[in-house]
Scaffold this active site. Sequence first.
Site, PDB file in Angstrom:
ATOM      1  N   HIS A 147      -2.789  -1.102   3.689  1.00  0.00           N
ATOM      2  CA  HIS A 147      -3.323  -0.764   5.008  1.00  0.00           C
ATOM      3  C   HIS A 147      -4.649  -1.484   5.240  1.00  0.00           C
ATOM      4  O   HIS A 147      -5.250  -2.009   4.306  1.00  0.00           O
ATOM      5  CB  HIS A 147      -3.536   0.749   5.153  1.00  0.00           C
ATOM      6  CG  HIS A 147      -2.275   1.509   5.410  1.00  0.00           C
ATOM      7  ND1 HIS A 147      -1.474   1.970   4.388  1.00  0.00           N
ATOM      8  CD2 HIS A 147      -1.658   1.872   6.564  1.00  0.00           C
ATOM      9  CE1 HIS A 147      -0.422   2.599   4.904  1.00  0.00           C
ATOM     10  NE2 HIS A 147      -0.514   2.554   6.224  1.00  0.00           N
ATOM     11  N   LYS A 151      -8.827   2.363   6.892  1.00  0.00           N
ATOM     12  CA  LYS A 151      -8.035   3.591   6.718  1.00  0.00           C
ATOM     13  C   LYS A 151      -8.769   4.565   5.810  1.00  0.00           C
ATOM     14  O   LYS A 151      -9.243   4.197   4.734  1.00  0.00           O
ATOM     15  CB  LYS A 151      -6.649   3.268   6.151  1.00  0.00           C
ATOM     16  CG  LYS A 151      -5.745   4.502   6.067  1.00  0.00           C
ATOM     17  CD  LYS A 151      -4.305   4.123   5.815  1.00  0.00           C
ATOM     18  CE  LYS A 151      -3.414   5.360   5.662  1.00  0.00           C
ATOM     19  NZ  LYS A 151      -3.419   6.203   6.875  1.00  0.00           N
TER      20      LYS A 151
END
Length: 257
Positions: A147, A151
């Site tokens: 990600h 995040k």
Amino acid sequence: MRVAVSGAAGRMGRLVVKNAVAEGLKVVQAFDINEVGKDAGELAGVGKIGVPIEDDISKLDADVLIDFTTAEAAMKNAEVAAEKGVRVVMGTTGFTDEDRKRLAELAEKVPMIVSPNFSLGVNIFWKIVEYAAKMLYEWDAEIVELHHRHKRDSPSGTALKLAEIIRKVKEEKGIEADLKTCREGISPRESEIGVFGIRGGDVVGEHTVFFFGSGERIELTHRAMSRECFAIGAVRAAKWIAKVDKPGFYTMDDFLE
């Protein structure tokens, strides 16, 4: 159908507003601690919709609340929604076991759909992984997720659900498998499911499940090319939950069925 969006100034919140408008829903409130006073439609790139960003969730007055915030904020928002009888679509991740227990209690008051991922592709991916796990329950299973650098939670909620799917299958076959989120040093691999998070750049989201056999392996991967898929799924889930009369803790499986 009157929709409120919490986290409306964030990356996901803006896309939810955009897609809610595109689906013909009436966005009546937008909550965030940032960009207060600005028009939610303008932030979402769809032009003015006459809904300013506000930071007081106690003013919630809508049919459905779509939440993409932080775990801490989401718990407060869910409490208010349940108190006011507002249905909830919860896309926020990073909840503790205690948080999830409390959400289930709140869902006794209002219909609530909670999912770590509202993408249709990911929900099909979960089914594919479950099928593979049933066929390959004796094989080693590992999960790697990627990600973007911003995040907040690691491993991702999607990765943890993948691990839980595999763990349940193994348990049904009489194999105990613990979740392992990091490894250090040199040691034999035990009966476990490894889950590893990688953070960097602007990766929207990628999850790969590895099944390792003797002399062969299978890799199953889902890649999100845009956050749009998450927003589309959340908005459609909101349209579904608005028609659900019975309070309860619903999942994407309920929606898809």
